[in-house]
Design a protein around this motif. Structure first.
Motif, PDB file in Angstrom:
ATOM      1  N   HIS A 190       0.844  -1.201   0.000  1.00 55.85           N
ATOM      2  CA  HIS A 190       0.000   0.000   0.000  1.00 55.85           C
ATOM      3  C   HIS A 190       0.876   1.246   0.000  1.00 55.85           C
ATOM      4  CE1 HIS A 190      -2.839  -2.996   1.506  1.00 55.85           C
ATOM      5  NE2 HIS A 190      -3.808  -2.153   1.224  1.00 55.85           N
ATOM      6  N   VAL A 199      -1.628  -1.152  -3.914  1.00 53.18           N
ATOM      7  CA  VAL A 199      -0.948  -1.156  -5.202  1.00 53.18           C
ATOM      8  C   VAL A 199      -0.890  -2.607  -5.650  1.00 53.18           C
ATOM      9  CG1 VAL A 199       1.175  -0.613  -6.444  1.00 53.18           C
ATOM     10  CG2 VAL A 199       0.418   0.856  -4.561  1.00 53.18           C
ATOM     11  N   GLY A 233       5.017   9.363  -6.252  1.00 51.74           N
ATOM     12  CA  GLY A 233       5.238  10.806  -6.226  1.00 51.74           C
ATOM     13  C   GLY A 233       6.601  11.308  -5.796  1.00 51.74           C
ATOM     14  N   THR A 273      -3.698   3.284  -0.038  1.00 49.33           N
ATOM     15  CA  THR A 273      -4.202   2.761  -1.308  1.00 49.33           C
ATOM     16  C   THR A 273      -3.412   1.519  -1.692  1.00 49.33           C
ATOM     17  OG1 THR A 273      -4.779   4.993  -2.016  1.00 49.33           O
ATOM     18  CG2 THR A 273      -4.568   3.330  -3.750  1.00 49.33           C
ATOM     19  N   GLU A 275       0.881   1.248 -16.999  1.00 48.99           N
ATOM     20  CA  GLU A 275       0.500   0.929 -15.620  1.00 48.99           C
ATOM     21  C   GLU A 275       1.652   1.231 -14.667  1.00 48.99           C
ATOM     22  OE1 GLU A 275      -1.387  -2.625 -12.882  1.00 48.99           O
ATOM     23  OE2 GLU A 275      -0.449  -3.186 -14.782  1.00 48.99           O
ATOM     24  N   ARG A 318       3.804   7.513 -10.556  1.00 46.21           N
ATOM     25  CA  ARG A 318       3.181   8.822 -10.284  1.00 46.21           C
ATOM     26  C   ARG A 318       2.485   8.809  -8.931  1.00 46.21           C
ATOM     27  NH1 ARG A 318       1.362   8.184 -15.460  1.00 46.21           N
ATOM     28  NH2 ARG A 318       2.633   9.268 -16.977  1.00 46.21           N
ATOM     29  N   LEU A 319       1.840   7.700  -8.604  1.00 47.43           N
ATOM     30  CA  LEU A 319       1.157   7.561  -7.321  1.00 47.43           C
ATOM     31  C   LEU A 319       2.159   7.685  -6.171  1.00 47.43           C
ATOM     32  CD1 LEU A 319      -1.614   6.853  -5.976  1.00 47.43           C
ATOM     33  CD2 LEU A 319      -0.898   4.462  -6.099  1.00 47.43           C
ATOM     34  N   GLY A 360       1.860   4.869 -14.034  1.00 46.75           N
ATOM     35  CA  GLY A 360       0.814   5.290 -13.096  1.00 46.75           C
ATOM     36  C   GLY A 360       1.173   4.986 -11.654  1.00 46.75           C
ATOM     37  N   MET A 361       1.763   3.830 -11.424  1.00 41.16           N
ATOM     38  CA  MET A 361       2.210   3.483 -10.062  1.00 41.16           C
ATOM     39  C   MET A 361       3.272   4.461  -9.579  1.00 41.16           C
ATOM     40  SD  MET A 361       2.720  -0.596 -10.184  1.00 41.16           S
ATOM     41  CE  MET A 361       1.391  -1.716 -10.529  1.00 41.16           C
ATOM     42  N   ASP A 372      10.861   8.612  -8.435  1.00 38.76           N
ATOM     43  CA  ASP A 372       9.793   7.917  -9.159  1.00 38.76           C
ATOM     44  C   ASP A 372       9.344   8.734 -10.365  1.00 38.76           C
ATOM     45  OD1 ASP A 372       9.686   5.780  -7.235  1.00 38.76           O
ATOM     46  OD2 ASP A 372       8.608   7.145  -5.907  1.00 38.76           O
ATOM     47  N   THR A 421      -1.761   7.999   0.250  1.00 44.64           N
ATOM     48  CA  THR A 421      -2.141   9.098  -0.640  1.00 44.64           C
ATOM     49  C   THR A 421      -3.031  10.064   0.137  1.00 44.64           C
ATOM     50  OG1 THR A 421      -4.166   8.040  -1.413  1.00 44.64           O
ATOM     51  CG2 THR A 421      -2.129   7.500  -2.612  1.00 44.64           C
TER      52      THR A 421
END
Length: 102
Positions: free
Chosen positions: A48, A58, A89, A56, A80, A86-87, A83-84, A93, A51
């Motif tokens: 997880h 993963v 942050g 959240t 994908e 970016r999550l 996107g991970m 990354d 956020t």
């Protein structure tokens, strides 16, 4: 990966799970580090990221085979994976997202 798969993998590799698989940004139900390869591999189950909406999960939904030094490993599809990242942050990354796009 699933907790069962992570347990089997760690047992096969002789890895002792880390008792503290959490940080202020990430947490895992099960966490271990395989330090034998030239690049350390982190094994996580129940992963997880924190956020603005809270913790959240993963969980990769895609699998793409990639050949690395004669061995097949599986990674999420490029979009994908971006996107991970970016999550997550973090600056490192976001740099990886930039590299994926090029």
């Amino acid at each position: 990966m699933s907790v069962g798969d992570a347990c089997r993998l760690m047992d096969a590799l002789g890895i002792t799970p880390n008792e503290d698989g959490a940080s202020s940004l990430f947490r895992s139900t099960l966490f271990g580090r395989w330090e034998t390869p030239p690049l350390v591999v982190e094994i996580m189950a129940g992963f997880h990221v924190k956020t603005a909406a809270g913790w959240t999960e993963v969980l990769p939904r895609t699998r793409v085979p990639v050949l690395v030094e004669g061995c097949v490993i599986y990674v999420p599809e490029r979009a994908e994976l971006a996107g991970m990242l970016r999550l997550f942050g973090r600056p490192k990354d976001l740099e990886r997202v930039r590299l994926l796009a090029s």
